[in-house]
Design a protein around this motif. Structure first.
Motif, PDB file in Angstrom:
ATOM      1  N   ASN A  35      -7.965   1.692  -7.554  1.00 21.40           N
ATOM      2  CA  ASN A  35      -6.823   1.875  -6.662  1.00 21.40           C
ATOM      3  C   ASN A  35      -7.294   1.879  -5.215  1.00 21.40           C
ATOM      4  OD1 ASN A  35      -3.860   2.254  -6.845  1.00 21.40           O
ATOM      5  ND2 ASN A  35      -4.296   4.024  -5.565  1.00 21.40           N
ATOM      6  N   THR A  38      -4.443   2.785   2.344  1.00 17.40           N
ATOM      7  CA  THR A  38      -4.733   2.619   3.762  1.00 17.40           C
ATOM      8  C   THR A  38      -5.125   3.960   4.377  1.00 17.40           C
ATOM      9  OG1 THR A  38      -3.096   0.883   3.757  1.00 17.40           O
ATOM     10  CG2 THR A  38      -3.689   1.765   5.913  1.00 17.40           C
ATOM     11  N   SER A  40      -6.228   5.565   8.319  1.00 14.66           N
ATOM     12  CA  SER A  40      -6.499   5.344   9.749  1.00 14.66           C
ATOM     13  C   SER A  40      -7.155   6.567  10.378  1.00 14.66           C
ATOM     14  CB  SER A  40      -5.209   5.009  10.503  1.00 14.66           C
ATOM     15  OG  SER A  40      -4.317   6.093  10.425  1.00 14.66           O
ATOM     16  N   TYR A  56     -10.567  11.227   5.080  1.00 13.20           N
ATOM     17  CA  TYR A  56      -9.634  12.355   4.904  1.00 13.20           C
ATOM     18  C   TYR A  56      -8.541  11.903   3.948  1.00 13.20           C
ATOM     19  CZ  TYR A  56     -12.074  13.942   9.046  1.00 13.20           C
ATOM     20  OH  TYR A  56     -13.056  14.325   9.927  1.00 13.20           O
ATOM     21  N   ARG A  58      -5.368  13.064   1.405  1.00  5.43           N
ATOM     22  CA  ARG A  58      -4.469  14.147   0.983  1.00  5.43           C
ATOM     23  C   ARG A  58      -4.490  14.271  -0.543  1.00  5.43           C
ATOM     24  NH1 ARG A  58      -1.108  15.976   5.507  1.00  5.43           N
ATOM     25  NH2 ARG A  58      -1.173  14.370   7.108  1.00  5.43           N
ATOM     26  N   ARG A  61      -2.677  11.758  -3.094  1.00 12.32           N
ATOM     27  CA  ARG A  61      -2.960  10.321  -3.157  1.00 12.32           C
ATOM     28  C   ARG A  61      -3.572   9.942  -4.509  1.00 12.32           C
ATOM     29  NH1 ARG A  61       0.174  10.667   0.877  1.00 12.32           N
ATOM     30  NH2 ARG A  61      -0.710  10.731   2.969  1.00 12.32           N
ATOM     31  N   TYR A  62      -3.029   8.906  -5.111  1.00 13.31           N
ATOM     32  CA  TYR A  62      -3.569   8.419  -6.388  1.00 13.31           C
ATOM     33  C   TYR A  62      -5.023   7.968  -6.198  1.00 13.31           C
ATOM     34  CZ  TYR A  62      -3.382   5.808 -10.855  1.00 13.31           C
ATOM     35  OH  TYR A  62      -3.595   5.333 -12.123  1.00 13.31           O
ATOM     36  N   THR A  63      -5.304   7.363  -5.059  1.00  7.36           N
ATOM     37  CA  THR A  63      -6.673   6.888  -4.772  1.00  7.36           C
ATOM     38  C   THR A  63      -7.694   8.021  -4.879  1.00  7.36           C
ATOM     39  OG1 THR A  63      -5.760   5.214  -3.304  1.00  7.36           O
ATOM     40  CG2 THR A  63      -8.095   5.724  -3.012  1.00  7.36           C
ATOM     41  N   VAL A  92       3.224   2.536  -0.386  1.00  2.44           N
ATOM     42  CA  VAL A  92       3.551   2.597  -1.816  1.00  2.44           C
ATOM     43  C   VAL A  92       2.352   3.174  -2.561  1.00  2.44           C
ATOM     44  CG1 VAL A  92       4.027   1.115  -3.805  1.00  2.44           C
ATOM     45  CG2 VAL A  92       5.098   0.631  -1.613  1.00  2.44           C
ATOM     46  N   SER A  93       2.621   3.939  -3.624  1.00  2.00           N
ATOM     47  CA  SER A  93       1.520   4.503  -4.399  1.00  2.00           C
ATOM     48  C   SER A  93       1.209   3.643  -5.621  1.00  2.00           C
ATOM     49  CB  SER A  93       1.856   5.922  -4.865  1.00  2.00           C
ATOM     50  OG  SER A  93       0.791   6.394  -5.673  1.00  2.00           O
ATOM     51  N   GLY A  94      -0.067   3.522  -5.904  1.00  2.00           N
ATOM     52  CA  GLY A  94      -0.518   2.835  -7.112  1.00  2.00           C
ATOM     53  C   GLY A  94      -0.056   3.549  -8.384  1.00  2.00           C
ATOM     54  N   LYS A  99       0.496  -2.182  -6.927  1.00  2.00           N
ATOM     55  CA  LYS A  99       0.814  -2.546  -5.552  1.00  2.00           C
ATOM     56  C   LYS A  99      -0.055  -3.671  -4.993  1.00  2.00           C
ATOM     57  CE  LYS A  99      -1.677   1.361  -3.445  1.00  2.00           C
ATOM     58  NZ  LYS A  99      -1.579   2.422  -2.434  1.00  2.00           N
TER      59      LYS A  99
HETATM   60  C1  LIG Z   1      -1.613   3.391   8.913  1.00  2.00           C
HETATM   61  C2  LIG Z   1      -1.735   4.373   7.772  1.00  2.00           C
HETATM   62  C3  LIG Z   1      -2.785   5.269   7.763  1.00  2.00           C
HETATM   63  C4  LIG Z   1      -2.938   6.209   6.730  1.00  2.00           C
HETATM   64  N1  LIG Z   1      -4.019   7.052   6.740  1.00  2.00           N
HETATM   65  C5  LIG Z   1      -4.175   7.938   5.735  1.00  2.00           C
HETATM   66  C6  LIG Z   1      -5.316   8.794   5.705  1.00  2.00           C
HETATM   67  O1  LIG Z   1      -6.235   8.712   6.538  1.00  2.00           O
HETATM   68  N2  LIG Z   1      -5.396   9.705   4.695  1.00  2.00           N
HETATM   69  C7  LIG Z   1      -4.416   9.823   3.728  1.00  2.00           C
HETATM   70  O2  LIG Z   1      -4.523  10.678   2.829  1.00  2.00           O
HETATM   71  N3  LIG Z   1      -3.344   8.980   3.721  1.00  2.00           N
HETATM   72  C8  LIG Z   1      -3.205   8.040   4.691  1.00  2.00           C
HETATM   73  N4  LIG Z   1      -2.145   7.186   4.674  1.00  2.00           N
HETATM   74  C9  LIG Z   1      -1.150   7.259   3.584  1.00  2.00           C
HETATM   75  C10 LIG Z   1      -1.603   6.539   2.294  1.00  2.00           C
HETATM   76  O3  LIG Z   1      -2.185   5.290   2.568  1.00  2.00           O
HETATM   77  C11 LIG Z   1      -0.333   6.325   1.405  1.00  2.00           C
HETATM   78  O4  LIG Z   1       0.227   7.571   1.068  1.00  2.00           O
HETATM   79  C12 LIG Z   1      -0.609   5.486   0.166  1.00  2.00           C
HETATM   80  O5  LIG Z   1       0.630   5.047  -0.320  1.00  2.00           O
HETATM   81  C13 LIG Z   1      -1.361   6.235  -0.916  1.00  2.00           C
HETATM   82  O6  LIG Z   1      -1.482   5.387  -1.998  1.00  2.00           O
HETATM   83  P1  LIG Z   1      -1.999   5.874  -3.418  1.00  2.00           P
HETATM   84  O7  LIG Z   1      -1.085   6.988  -3.905  1.00  2.00           O
HETATM   85  O8  LIG Z   1      -1.881   4.629  -4.275  1.00  2.00           O
HETATM   86  O9  LIG Z   1      -3.399   6.340  -3.240  1.00  2.00           O
HETATM   87  C14 LIG Z   1      -1.988   6.234   5.678  1.00  2.00           C
HETATM   88  C15 LIG Z   1      -0.910   5.317   5.687  1.00  2.00           C
HETATM   89  C16 LIG Z   1      -0.794   4.389   6.709  1.00  2.00           C
HETATM   90  C17 LIG Z   1       0.345   3.392   6.690  1.00  2.00           C
END
Ligand SMILES: Cc1cc2nc3c(=O)[nH]c(=O)nc-3n(C[C@H](O)[C@H](O)[C@H](O)COP(=O)(O)O)c2cc1C
Length: 168
Positions: A35, A38, A40, A56, A58, A61-63, A92-94, A99
């Protein structure tokens, strides 16, 4: 679309542009299941005399589950043309859908981990440390309200950069 390994000390980049503006994908898993998301937020530098990248993530997050389950993960960088894809992968979440198949990115399995063929740069990281941010730790308590209205404090991963791959 092949990559070559380079010495990190040969690189020149601005981390504020690269991580904060261009964004990154954090990706973990293998060719059966992986998975990506993104990110930043991040830091690149030196910790414990090793070249390190700090991410960092959260708790929801599925990742994060894939980063937890694997010793290695990648942090990869993309040209502007893939920004829409990164936006999608960051929205979107995996957990909810396949995705990656909705984007133009194609997985690239390497060194027991995964990134994408479309990356311009791939940092392969080995987990060294994981800890959770705690509200008690904040000197500036305003950040708690600003960044954690849902109290979903990030897990902080410090990874050793074991390899840097750049597009040939
Ligand atoms: C520009 C941008 C930056 C992001 N940066 C972070 C980050 O640094 N840490 C984090 O936990 N989520 C971040 N997110 C949110 C995750 O990418 C987002 O919740 C994602 O859908 C998680 O996917 P997953 O559930 O498949 O892991 C960011 C989203 C965007 C659009």
């Amino acid at each position: 679309m092949s990559f070559k390994e380079i010495d990190i000390k040969e690189m020149s980049f601005n981390p504020f542009n690269m991580i904060g503006d261009e964004w990154t994908l954090i990706t973990a898993g293998n060719n059966e299941k992986y998975n990506t998301m993104t990110a930043s937020w991040g830091n690149i530098g030196v910790t414990w005399n090793k070249n390190t990248l700090v991410s960092y993530i959260r708790p929801q997050r599925y990742t994060r589950e894939f980063v937890e389950d694997n010793e290695l993960y990648t942090v990869s960088i993309y040209n502007e043309e893939f920004k829409k894809d990164l936006e999608y992968l960051g929205t979107v979440s995996g957990r909810d859908e396949e995705k990656v198949s909705k984007t133009s990115l194609t997985p690239f399995f390497t060194n027991d981990t995964v990134a994408f063929n479309e990356a311009n740069t791939i940092f392969i990281c080995r987990k060294l440390y994981c800890g959770k941010i705690t509200p008690e730790g904040f000197i500036d308590k305003n950040i708690i309200e600003e960044s954690y209205p849902d109290k979903d404090f990030h897990y902080v991963y410090i990874g050793e950069i074991v390899k840097v791959l750049v597009k040939e």
